[in-house]
Design an enzyme around this catalytic site. Structure first.
Site, short mmCIF file in Angstrom:
data_model
loop_
_atom_site.label_atom_id
_atom_site.label_comp_id
_atom_site.label_asym_id
_atom_site.label_seq_id
_atom_site.Cartn_x
_atom_site.Cartn_y
_atom_site.Cartn_z
N HIS A 228 12.57 5.76 13.20
CA HIS A 228 12.40 5.85 11.42
C HIS A 228 12.92 7.24 11.15
CE1 HIS A 228 10.23 5.95 7.78
NE2 HIS A 228 9.63 4.65 7.95
N GLU B 37 -0.21 -9.19 -0.93
CA GLU B 37 -0.87 -8.55 0.12
C GLU B 37 -2.04 -7.75 -0.25
OE1 GLU B 37 0.53 -5.40 3.03
OE2 GLU B 37 1.50 -7.09 4.00
N ASP C 249 0.79 -1.26 0.15
CA ASP C 249 0.01 -0.03 0.02
C ASP C 249 0.88 1.45 0.00
OD1 ASP C 249 1.12 -0.21 2.57
OD2 ASP C 249 -0.90 -0.84 3.46
N HIS D 292 5.76 5.12 12.90
CA HIS D 292 6.03 6.15 11.71
C HIS D 292 4.71 6.40 11.04
CE1 HIS D 292 5.16 3.13 8.60
NE2 HIS D 292 5.54 2.34 9.58
N ARG E 228 1.88 8.26 9.27
CA ARG E 228 1.64 9.87 9.05
C ARG E 228 0.24 10.40 9.53
NH1 ARG E 228 4.45 8.92 4.62
NH2 ARG E 228 5.21 10.80 3.37
N GLU F 88 -2.22 4.92 2.93
CA GLU F 88 -2.05 3.63 2.49
C GLU F 88 -3.52 2.98 2.09
OE1 GLU F 88 -0.72 4.81 5.26
OE2 GLU F 88 1.36 4.52 4.98
C1 UD1 Z 1 6.71 4.83 3.83
C2 UD1 Z 1 5.42 4.68 3.23
C3 UD1 Z 1 4.48 3.86 4.26
C4 UD1 Z 1 5.25 2.61 4.99
C5 UD1 Z 1 6.71 3.23 5.46
C6 UD1 Z 1 7.48 2.20 5.96
C7 UD1 Z 1 4.01 5.66 1.56
C8 UD1 Z 1 3.28 7.28 1.33
N1 UD1 Z 1 4.45 5.74 2.86
O1 UD1 Z 1 6.58 5.82 4.78
O2 UD1 Z 1 3.23 3.08 4.02
O3 UD1 Z 1 4.45 1.97 5.95
O4 UD1 Z 1 7.47 3.87 4.11
O5 UD1 Z 1 8.65 2.50 6.64
O6 UD1 Z 1 4.58 5.31 0.67
N2 UD1 Z 1 14.11 8.26 4.74
C9 UD1 Z 1 15.28 8.49 4.73
N3 UD1 Z 1 15.86 7.16 4.58
C10 UD1 Z 1 15.19 6.18 4.19
C11 UD1 Z 1 13.75 6.18 4.24
C12 UD1 Z 1 12.97 7.25 4.51
O7 UD1 Z 1 15.99 9.07 5.21
O8 UD1 Z 1 15.90 4.91 4.06
C13 UD1 Z 1 13.50 9.65 5.05
C14 UD1 Z 1 13.26 10.59 3.73
O9 UD1 Z 1 13.55 12.02 4.34
C15 UD1 Z 1 12.18 10.59 3.23
C16 UD1 Z 1 11.41 10.40 4.29
O10 UD1 Z 1 12.02 9.46 5.23
O11 UD1 Z 1 11.68 11.73 2.18
C17 UD1 Z 1 9.89 9.88 4.16
O12 UD1 Z 1 10.07 8.55 3.43
P1 UD1 Z 1 8.51 8.04 2.59
O13 UD1 Z 1 8.73 6.89 1.97
O14 UD1 Z 1 8.00 9.22 1.67
O15 UD1 Z 1 7.60 7.91 3.87
P2 UD1 Z 1 7.69 7.01 5.02
O16 UD1 Z 1 7.07 7.65 6.19
O17 UD1 Z 1 8.87 6.23 5.02
N1 UDP Z 2 12.00 -3.36 10.84
C1 UDP Z 2 13.32 -3.23 10.82
N2 UDP Z 2 14.18 -2.71 11.42
C2 UDP Z 2 13.59 -1.78 12.46
C3 UDP Z 2 12.16 -1.61 12.33
C4 UDP Z 2 11.44 -2.52 11.60
O1 UDP Z 2 13.81 -4.26 9.74
O2 UDP Z 2 14.20 -0.99 12.92
C5 UDP Z 2 11.18 -4.39 10.01
C6 UDP Z 2 10.08 -5.00 10.59
O3 UDP Z 2 10.42 -6.30 11.05
C7 UDP Z 2 8.78 -5.25 9.55
C8 UDP Z 2 9.11 -4.05 8.77
O4 UDP Z 2 10.58 -3.59 9.14
O5 UDP Z 2 9.32 -6.59 8.87
C9 UDP Z 2 8.22 -3.05 9.06
O6 UDP Z 2 8.39 -1.90 8.29
P1 UDP Z 2 7.65 -0.42 8.76
O7 UDP Z 2 7.10 -0.41 10.34
O8 UDP Z 2 8.62 0.49 8.44
O9 UDP Z 2 6.48 -0.49 7.73
P2 UDP Z 2 5.01 -0.75 7.72
O10 UDP Z 2 5.07 -2.38 8.07
O11 UDP Z 2 4.11 -0.07 8.69
O12 UDP Z 2 4.52 -0.62 6.41
#
Ligand code: UD1
Ligand code: UDP
Length: 384
Positions: A246, A119, A97, A214, A216, A133
């Site tokens: 995160h 999924e 999602d 994490h 939103r 999502e």
């Molecule tokens: C995203 C997904 C969310 C998922 C989550 C898992 C969307 C809209 N959101 O949210 O569904 O549950 O990932 O973690 O698709 N960033 C870094 N390094 C990284 C990752 C993120 O610096 O490796 C920072 C960056 O500033 C980036 C920001 O986090 O712009 C947001 O990342 P983004 O993927 O847009 O949203 P998440 O909150 O991570």
């Molecule tokens: N996870 C990880 N390191 C962390 C926190 C979570 O590898 O520090 C793993 C966790 O076991 C799970 C996945 O990341 O498999 C979940 O990711 P996240 O919570 O970012 O996203 P969501 O599942 O809510 O989309």
């Protein structure tokens, strides 16, 4: 002619959940498996690719700091369009999602390429929770002709929506990834010792509360409640709070400014998947708003308190190992304290349940793509 299957993903959870699928497709006769990562995440994605030895054929490297949903979506659709032209797949597979999944399904649909959704069918039927999502996964399900539903409940959701895709109940691939990783740790004494060493800062006399967050819709007031609760819980002398924070700055900045400097609150970088599984195994309980962790922790027999008001993953709530606690500080403090103080309650909570999968989801997906009959996932009566 081999079927060209292009798996597209971009974030940490998608990578963890697609890794076993990519591995299953790599060995599947009649399939040429290709991988495209959007790089929606960077560091958090790369650690998963390395762990599962996945070398993408295409990497769009899209992430920018504090990216916007529209900016990311636009760049993803444009970049993926070029990949679809270059790779010329017979089908794409997307997961879950995220913005990557939504954009990939739109790009493939516009090119007339069939979409398989891994999924499929998770629903709250509330577009605001989780946001965005719930919207993303519904778009993907509309576009997909193959709907890999993890559980019977998600299949029933899809059946009620008059979608055109074929629904197959596979189990969630996260359980494939989790069991493989847990077994890898258990089989390697040196690795287990290295993990123990890594968490040597934890006091033996204290129980570990593992925290992740994490979502939103929790930005702002939600995270204020969560941080207040953790600050109050840190007054207990029998708790070690470990919080891999995160990297999203909307999470990282408020959490670090609210909680830094407390001795038994360990704010650490996001953990690679292998040590994270090790830490889940070590934890007494888990406090999270994560989707994936809600699915993994019950399989490890760990009580989970979910910092949300609704969940699209109610199966473990019904199995009695997950409880929704929202983001109100009083409610979180009470729920954690109950688990710390009431042994009988804890024991009722901490039984292993596997309503989300049996470790064979990826094999079922590969079989379906090869046109073979699929023995669908059916949780045992207790877990269903
Ligand atoms: C995203 C997904 C969310 C998922 C989550 C898992 C969307 C809209 N959101 O949210 O569904 O549950 O990932 O973690 O698709 N960033 C870094 N390094 C990284 C990752 C993120 O610096 O490796 C920072 C960056 O500033 C980036 C920001 O986090 O712009 C947001 O990342 P983004 O993927 O847009 O949203 P998440 O909150 O991570
Ligand atoms: N996870 C990880 N390191 C962390 C926190 C979570 O590898 O520090 C793993 C966790 O076991 C799970 C996945 O990341 O498999 C979940 O990711 P996240 O919570 O970012 O996203 P969501 O599942 O809510 O989309």
């Amino acid at each position: 002619m081999a079927l060209r299957v292009l798996s597209i993903f971009g974030t940490r959870p998608e990578a963890i959940k697609m890794a076993p699928v990519v591995q299953a497709l790599a060995g599947a006769p009649g399939i040429t498996s290709l991988v495209c990562v959007t790089g929606q995440h960077r560091q958090m994605l790369d650690q998963v690719l390395e762990l599962f030895a996945i070398e993408p054929d295409y990497d769009l490297d899209l992430m920018v700091p504090n990216q916007t949903l529209n900016g990311l979506s636009a760049r993803a659709i444009a970049g993926l369009d070029e990949v679809l032209t270059a790779a010329s797949p017979d089908r794409v597979l997307v997961h879950g999602d995220t913005t990557t999944a939504m954009a990939a399904s739109v790009a493939a649909f516009h090119r007339g390429i069939p979409v398989g959704h891994v999924e499929a069918g998770l629903r709250t039927y509330d577009l605001a929770r989780p946001w965005p999502e719930e919207f993303n996964r519904r778009i993907v399900d509309v576009a997909a002709d193959l709907l890999f539903a993890p559980t019977p409940l998600s299949a029933r959701n899809l059946a009620g929506e008059r979608l055109s895709g074929r629904v197959i109940v596979t189990g969630n691939t996260v359980i494939d990834a989790l069991l493989a990783t847990r077994d890898r740790i258990a089989a390697d004494a040196a690795l287990s010792a290295r993990l123990a060493e890594r968490f040597a800062f934890l006091e033996p006399g204290r129980r570990v509360l593992l925290v992740t967050g994490h979502r939103r819709e929790n930005f702002g007031a939600g995270f204020e409640g969560i941080c207040e609760a953790l600050a109050r819980l840190a007054d207990r002398s029998d708790i070690d709070i470990v919080y891999p924070v995160h990297l999203n700055p909307n999470v990282n900045d408020p959490v670090r400014s609210a909680l830094s400097g407390r001795g038994n609150v360990h704010l650490i970088e996001p953990l690679d998947y292998l040590p994270f599984v090790g830490l889940m195994t070590r934890a007494h309980a888990i406090l999270t708003d994560s989707g994936g962790v809600q699915e993994e922790a019950p399989a490890l027999g760990k009580p989970v308190l979910v910092m949300r008001d609704v969940t699209e993953r109610p199966e473990a709530v019904e199995a009695g190992t997950v409880r929704l606690v929202g983001t109100d500080a009083d409610r979180i403090v009470r729920a954690v304290s109950d688990l710390w103080d009431d042994e009988a309650l804890y024991r009722r909570f901490a039984h292993a349940a596997n309503p989300y999968g049996d470790g064979k989801a990826s094999a079922r997906i590969a079989a379906a793509l090869q046109g073979e009959p699929v023995d669908e996932f059916a949780p045992t009566r207790e877990e269903a």
